[in-house]
Design an enzyme around this catalytic site. Sequence first.
Site: not given
Length: 155
Positions: A47, A107
Site C-alpha cells: 500500500y 499478502h
Amino acid sequence: MAVTLKNGYKMLIIGLGIRRMDNKDIKTVLIHAIKVSYRHFDCAAHYKNEEEVGEAPAIALQAGPLKREDLFITTELWNSDHGHVVEACKDSLKKLQLDCLDLYLVHFPLFTHMHAGVGKTKSVLREDGELDIDATISFETTWHAMEHYNKKGLW
C-alpha cells in the site's frame, strides 16, 4: 473485542484497514481512530503507506497513557519479497517505527519474479500482460523463514 490465542496473546478482532486512504490523511485519521478506541491497524508494504501509518501510533504512544501492548499492528509480505523475508520485515518495522509486529501476513499467495528491492513491491508482468509467477520459491520456504524470524522476535 479480542480473541485469546493458545499462547495467551490477545488478537483484536476489529481493526481499521489502511488500504485506500490518501497518504496525507492517514496520520490524522489514525489519531482520531485511536481516540475513539481503535487499537488494531492493518496495513501492507504494497500500500506504500507504512511510514504514514507509523506516525500516528508513535504520536499516541508519546502522549500516553496508551502503551505499545495496547495496539495491534499488522502488515504484509509482498509477492516479490518471499526470498527476502527478514529484509522486508525489517523495512516495514523501520517505516512503522516499531520494534516488532503483532501479525505479519503473506499478502497474496503467489511469488513473483524480478525482485525489485525490498519495499518496492513492484509486480512484474510478462510480455502477454500476465503476472510473472516464480514457481521456484515454495510456500514452505517462506513459512520456515517467517517461523525462524518470529522466534527471533521480529513479529
